[in-house]
Design an enzyme around this catalytic site. Structure first.
Site, PDB file in Angstrom:
ATOM      1  N   GLU A 159       0.993  -1.349  -0.077  1.00 22.23           N
ATOM      2  CA  GLU A 159      -0.061   0.124  -0.041  1.00 22.23           C
ATOM      3  C   GLU A 159       0.968   1.174  -0.057  1.00 22.23           C
ATOM      4  O   GLU A 159       1.764   1.282   0.809  1.00 22.23           O
ATOM      5  CB  GLU A 159      -0.946  -0.038   1.061  1.00 22.23           C
ATOM      6  N   CYS A 160       0.618   2.187  -0.966  1.00 24.03           N
ATOM      7  CA  CYS A 160       1.309   3.481  -1.045  1.00 24.03           C
ATOM      8  C   CYS A 160       2.742   3.429  -1.015  1.00 24.03           C
ATOM      9  O   CYS A 160       3.393   2.989  -1.783  1.00 24.03           O
ATOM     10  CB  CYS A 160       0.732   4.274   0.117  1.00 24.03           C
TER      11      CYS A 160
END
Length: 440
Positions: free
Chosen positions: A330-331
């Site tokens: 994520e990210c």
């Protein structure tokens, strides 16, 4: 659970930057030192403040988000505090700030939680540069929505005893209760960086600073009156709501580069019997071999790109895992899965190379807001076609993203976004931070 929820207060403000985090932390520490068991929460999508809450009172803090979470999930998370004496919720931005309404869910504003749960609002008002006029601000917030319970205000950044008297006179004329007035204390500030406060784990003097916050609160705020103002709608503590874990044994990266993990997700995974296995890429640790899935959360890999590029044990272990088992990022975790990460000085660092993604922090552009995603491939333990809700908050730009898109992503108003994430083999990732399955 058959016990009713304890009373609660929601600490909010007219806007960001008024001092509500300082007030919340001071209240948490002061009440805890007075023997009050306080359960903290954070309104909206925020990874950083909950860690400070925990440091202040010793209890894990959980996010509550009316836009991304179902009513059942909100109730289940609120029930984490069923054994506490008081629930203390820190708002986000201004009291009424949120997304455009879509469907039956709220807009993500702190006012949604106050209205739904019956938690009275305590408005932190920055009195800088005004006196009696601060009452007009507080009056507007008290009257804009009569369904939002309003307890009163805490004045912040008061310049002098005379200034305090003038501000209080305006509040008295407007019939607004003042719980306290805090003096200007520029020495009591938390350092910030591009995504908000410097993380709690990176703040060596945090405990002493929290003690100073508590001393200021005790000296200038009527704590017994605040406790008496707390309330909640009559409701029983709900059972925990299940969010399926992505695997039964999850290797979770956790250190200063990978720290953005929602406590409610970890709690849900563990309550479903999953085993969370922390490891540190910055310490050059490989994912635990028995893990069925590796999860790289967001954080600040751009500040540690050189160390991550040199972490051969981590990178080799990650690649070996990906040959047979899934990896999700994520990210910041997504950035590390790519071919390269360009730092703010324009230096390119080799990353894991499990995706073709190349990202740059040299060309800073803010990407911020709620996100809806429909998966085009299985990821994060969810099947293809699953609809998810979350948010995006980063400054990195995509230089290359050659792999197949992971999801159709829109903002809260339904506008299609280019940041779709990507997947290749067992590896997938996105800038999208998962909060919960779509309430619809």
């Amino acid at each position: 659970m058959n016990a009713p929820l304890p009373p609660g207060l929601l600490i909010t403000a007219p806007a960001s930057g008024t001092g509500k985090t300082t007030v919340t932390l001071g209240l948490l520490r002061a009440l805890t030192e007075a023997g009050v068991s306080v359960q903290p929460f954070k309104s909206g999508p925020d990874y950083i403040d909950p860690a400070f809450h925990r440091a202040a009172c010793g209890r894990a803090s959980f996010n509550l988000d009316s836009w991304a979470m179902s009513d059942a999930l909100l109730d289940g998370i609120a029930a984490q505090g069923h054994e506490a004496d008081l629930l203390l919720i820190e708002g986000a931005m201004g009291l009424f700030d949120g997304a455009a309404r879509s469907g039956a869910s709220g807009v993500g504003a702190s006012a949604d939680l106050a209205r739904r749960m019956g938690w009275p609002v305590v408005l932190v008002v920055d009195a800088s540069g005004q006196a009696q006029s601060t009452a007009a601000v507080a009056h507007g917030f008290r009257t804009l929505d009569g369904a939002v319970p309003f307890a009163g205000v805490i004045l912040n950044r008061v310049a002098s005893p005379r200034h305090e008297r003038l501000v209080r006179s305006g509040m008295e004329a407007a019939g607004i209760r003042v719980f306290g007035a805090l003096p200007r204390r520029p020495d009591l500030t938390l350092p910030e960086r591009h995504l908000g406060l410097v993380q709690a784990i990176e703040h060596p003097g945090l405990d002493a600073l929290l003690s100073d916050y508590a001393a200021m609160i005790r000296a200038h705020v009527d704590l017994p009156a605040l406790r008496q103002a707390a309330d909640a709608r009559a409701r029983q503590a709900a059972a925990a709501v299940t969010i399926p874990p992505p695997a039964q044994r999850i290797a979770l990266a956790q250190d200063a580069a990978f720290s953005f993990t929602y406590p409610h997700l970890l709690a849900a995974w563990r309550s479903s019997g999953a085993e969370v296995l922390p490891f540190s890429p910055l310490a050059n640790e490989a994912p635990p071999p028995k893990a069925e899935l590796v999860w790289l959360p967001g954080g600040y890999p751009e500040l540690h790109a050189g160390r991550l590029a040199a972490a051969e044990t981590f990178l080799t272990g990650l690649a070996a895992h990906a040959t047979t088992r899934p990896v999700y990022g994520e990210c910041g975790g997504y950035m590390v899965l790519g071919e390269g990460l360009i730092d703010r000085d324009g230096v390119r660092h080799r990353m894991a190379g499990l995706l073709g993604l190349v990202t740059s922090y040299a060309d800073r552009r803010l990407h911020l807001g709620y996100r809806q995603a429909r998966l085009l491939a299985p990821a994060a333990g969810f099947a293809q076609g699953t609809r998810l809700r979350g948010h995006e908050f980063h400054y990195s730009t995509i230089v290359a993203q050659p792999d197949a898109p992971l999801a159709e992503v829109t903002d809260a108003e339904g506008a299609v976004l280019a940041e779709s994430g990507s997947h290749r083999g067992q590896v997938a990732g996105s800038f999208f931070h998962l909060i919960a399955p779509d309430p619809a």
